[in-house]
Design an enzyme around this catalytic site. Structure first.
Site, short mmCIF file in Angstrom:
data_model
loop_
_atom_site.label_atom_id
_atom_site.label_comp_id
_atom_site.label_asym_id
_atom_site.label_seq_id
_atom_site.Cartn_x
_atom_site.Cartn_y
_atom_site.Cartn_z
N GLU A 46 1.00 -1.32 0.00
CA GLU A 46 0.09 -0.06 0.04
C GLU A 46 0.90 1.21 -0.02
O GLU A 46 0.37 2.39 -0.70
CB GLU A 46 -0.80 0.11 1.10
CG GLU A 46 -2.13 -0.87 1.03
CD GLU A 46 -1.68 -2.49 1.46
OE1 GLU A 46 -0.79 -2.69 1.87
OE2 GLU A 46 -2.79 -3.12 1.20
N HIS A 55 -10.40 -5.64 9.74
CA HIS A 55 -10.73 -5.56 8.45
C HIS A 55 -12.30 -4.74 8.53
O HIS A 55 -13.13 -5.07 7.99
CB HIS A 55 -11.17 -6.80 7.64
CG HIS A 55 -9.95 -7.76 7.47
ND1 HIS A 55 -9.31 -8.23 8.38
CD2 HIS A 55 -9.13 -7.78 6.32
CE1 HIS A 55 -8.07 -8.85 7.75
NE2 HIS A 55 -7.91 -8.52 6.61
#
Lengths: 333, 396
Positions: free
Chosen positions: A65, A134
């Site tokens: 990322e 998550h």
């Protein structure tokens, strides 16, 4: 002229349509993200866009990322308009250097000579059984950083219009999408349109209390308002839509009318957007109109649990909103 | 740091307590463990000890104030400390929540004072309205938590002059309901409206028992026994003989109690208590007599501990000392029986074919029909009468 066409789309279809229309209109718009190409995105938001626009414009990135976000910032500086998808908003933690120290700062540090027209999309929130890493709602983190704009569209209509407005925007815009909203359906005009960033909207007018909610909590607040209406409590529900820049005026005007305020949001309660909304009211002329303590309903002070019962209990649900507003209105708080 | 003195939770379901008496005042030196105030709960009066050494100050709840559990009612300051070291809202009587109703009915009773009356708690909107009408907030009763004044309270006050003219016509005194009165009201209403009562009456011949009692009480250096002590023992033994009646109703099933714990109704100023003589069937008359005497004395001083009146499997209510001949009592839930006992009186009785003068005591047993049927109740009352009429069995 033909009458405008409006169809029922899901929230994720509305995103895909916005992305396609932006790419049609502007060749510098392109998409980046993990598995957004052939796979179609972790939540199937980009779908078959790779087949329509090719791998150069619907670009799969490695699972890295920070590096990918750096590419996106660089592309934006070089004149492109990247739309970056995080697989889960939680993973944005890896890219904070690029978001917070680069994207948000460059325009200011270079005297306004350049800007970073970057859009980042963050699938966020709990309720999918995806557990602590998550399921977070981290929008308040980024809303704390001047130089970023942070939006949380709550309907298919708004996500299309706000995404297009975000892509138009010369500065970095962070778009938080609640994962449970992806399947939500609503009327969406076929033509491109813009929903302004920085403007809240009154979803339900009322006189007893102002409930300022964000994202999925808007829908829970509206459900709660219907139940409360049966008890003679006439709640006004405001969809904040944008965390930064925040729409002070709509909040203040509403509280001056109702005299009471509840903030409902999924992010952890402490130091969350509810604290900011409360402070805006108490710092404003609306303070003199308050007739009850301010109520904040936010996420539990804990990681989101995997156990589905606990997961539900960790964030405000409709029942809780009803109960707490009822308590406030009956003078028990 | 000054030490907070909080209103403690002394009973499981306690939400608030009334400060009945302060034993110290601002500025007094206190030692850890010394009694500093007394609180009255629904059921009893408790003493509260100082949590540390120092000088008491910032007493914020007056005597009579109802204070939620956990709220600071005073502080204990160490050497060189003063009020500037604390920043906490003062405790305000929760009773003020009832104020608007009382205000209309009788302004002089309305408990509107807060701990620090110079700074009333009020919402910003209430303050704004009061300001624009030139109203003094200290004269307004707040209906919110801890007496907070809302805009509506101010509006009520603005309409108050009309209400005051009504007040002149009131020809009664409104007596505030204390914790004990409220408990009595709630429990007995629950009992009489949800427990199916029926009543059995019998007259007991008291000749032998009174004679036996006189003999025992003539012995020097023995505790003097009351008729009531014999009745407690007889009731306990009767329930031991008829164990099906020593029971109570619950949704899970009928609880058949292993010991006979007799609650004894004790009238006190402003109400009554029902302290419990536990396992009375296994105690001697002397033990029962001593125990009842102690419990009754502590009840009258409101010094019973919650454990003194918790539980009980039956209750004895004796109004004989008032010359009452017979009456029926309301069951003390969740118990299944209560025995109402009148005075032993001399009256004409039929013996064989003759009318003679005898001594009889009327007893009425109230039963919860869910647990005790008519025949079972009759067996119990009959066993009780047999024991009273053959009192030597109470001694062995």
């Amino acid at each position: 002229m033909n009458a405008p066409i409006t169809r029922e789309l899901t929230y994720s279809q509305a995103i895909q349509e916005a992305l396609a229309q932006a790419m049609d209109a502007d060749p510098t718009v392109f998409l980046m993200g993990e598995d957004i190409g052939v796979y179609g995105g972790a939540f199937q938001v980009t779908g078959d866009l790779v087949h329509r626009y090719g791998e150069d414009r619907v670009m799969d990135t490695p699972i890295a990322e920070l590096g990918a976000a750096g590419v996106a910032v660089g592309a934006a500086l070089a004149g492109c308009k990247p739309v970056f998808e995080f697989q889960f908003s939680d993973f944005s933690a890896l890219a904070l250097e690029q978001i917070v120290n680069q994207a948000a700062k460059i325009r200011f540090m270079l005297g306004g000579k350049v800007s970073v027209p970057l859009v980042m999309r963050f699938p966020a929130g709990s309720g999918t059984g995806a557990a602590a890493q998550h399921s977070q709602s981290l929008e308040a983190w980024l809303a704390h950083v001047p130089g970023l704009k942070v939006v949380q569209p709550s309907t298919p209509y708004d996500i299309k219009g706000m995404l297009l407005a975000a892509i138009d925007d010369p500065d970095p815009v962070m778009v938080f999408e609640h994962k449970l909203l992806y399947k939500m359906k609503g009327d969406v005009p076929a033509e491109p349109y813009r929903v302004p960033i920085g403007k809240a909207i009154v979803r339900r007018a009322g006189s007893s209390i102002s409930i300022v909610a964000t994202s999925i909590m808007v829908h829970r607040a509206l459900e709660a308002a219907e139940i409360l209406a049966g008890e003679g409590i006439d709640a006004e529900v405001i969809d904040l839509r944008t965390l930064r820049p925040i729409d002070r005026e709509t909040i203040i005007e509403s509280v001056k009318k109702t005299g009471r305020l509840a903030c409902v949001y999924e992010g952890v309660k402490t130091l969350g957007i509810g604290a900011e909304i409360s402070a805006i009211v108490t710092e404003s002329e609306a303070f003199d109109y308050l007739d009850a303590p301010i109520l904040r309903l936010g996420g539990a002070e804990a990681p989101i649990p995997y156990n589905p019962v606990l997961e539900k209990a960790a964030v405000p649900q409709t029942d809780l909103i009803v109960t707490r507003v009822r308590e406030l209105l009956s003078g028990r708080i | 740091m000054p030490i907070e003195v909080i209103l403690p939770k002394v009973d499981m379901d306690m939400a608030a307590g009334t400060i009945s008496r302060w034993l110290v005042k601002d500025g007094d030196r206190v030692k850890k463990g010394a009694t500093i105030f007394e609180i009255e709960t629904d059921k009893s009066t408790m003493e509260v000890e100082a949590p540390g050494d120092g000088t008491i100050g910032q007493i914020s709840a007056k005597e009579g104030a109802v204070v939620p559990v956990g709220v600071a009612v005073a502080f204990i300051f160490g050497e060189g400390e003063d009020a500037s070291a604390i920043r906490l809202p003062s405790a305000v009587p929760a009773k003020a929540a009832e104020a608007p109703r009382l205000l209309v009915a009788s302004a002089e009773i309305a408990p509107i004072s807060s701990g620090d009356s110079s700074k009333p708690r009020a919402t910003p909107l209430a303050r704004r309205i009061a300001r624009s009408h030139g109203l003094d907030l200290t004269a307004i009763a707040g209906s919110g938590p801890r007496g907070r004044i809302s805009a509506n309270d101010v509006q009520l006050q603005l309409k108050a002059p009309a209400a005051k003219s009504v007040q002149a016509n009131i020809d009664y005194d409104l007596v505030p309901i204390d914790g004990m009165r409220r408990t009595i009201a709630e429990r007995l209403t629950l009992s009489k409206t949800t427990v199916p009562h029926f009543y059995l009456s019998a007259a007991c011949d008291m000749e032998k028992l009174l004679k036996l009692r006189a003999e025992i009480n003539a012995v020097e250096n023995l505790l003097k026994l009351s008729v009531n002590d014999f009745i407690v023992k007889a009731l306990a033994l009767a329930l031991r003989q008829i164990p099906e009646a020593n029971a109570s109703w619950s949704d899970e099933g009928i609880r058949r109690h292993r010991a006979v714990d007799v609650s004894v109704a004790v009238a006190v100023e402003g109400g009554l208590y029902t302290p419990v003589v536990r396992a009375a069937e296994s105690k001697t008359l002397g033990q029962i007599g001593a125990e009842v005497k102690d419990l009754a004395a502590r009840a009258k001083d409101r010094r019973l501990q919650p454990s003194d009146f918790a539980g009980g499997t039956t209750t004895l209510s004796n109004l004989g000392m008032y010359g009452i001949e017979s009456f029926a009592a309301i069951i003390n839930p969740p118990q299944a029986t209560i025995l109402a006992v009148g005075a032993a009186t001399r009256r004409p009785v039929v013996v064989g074919e003759e009318i003679r003068i005898g001594t009889r005591m009327d007893c009425t047993l109230s039963c919860d029909h869910r647990v005790v049927d008519g025949a079972l109740g009759a067996q119990l009352l009959s066993a009780f009468r047999d024991l009273i009429e053959a009192p030597l069995r109470l001694l062995v």
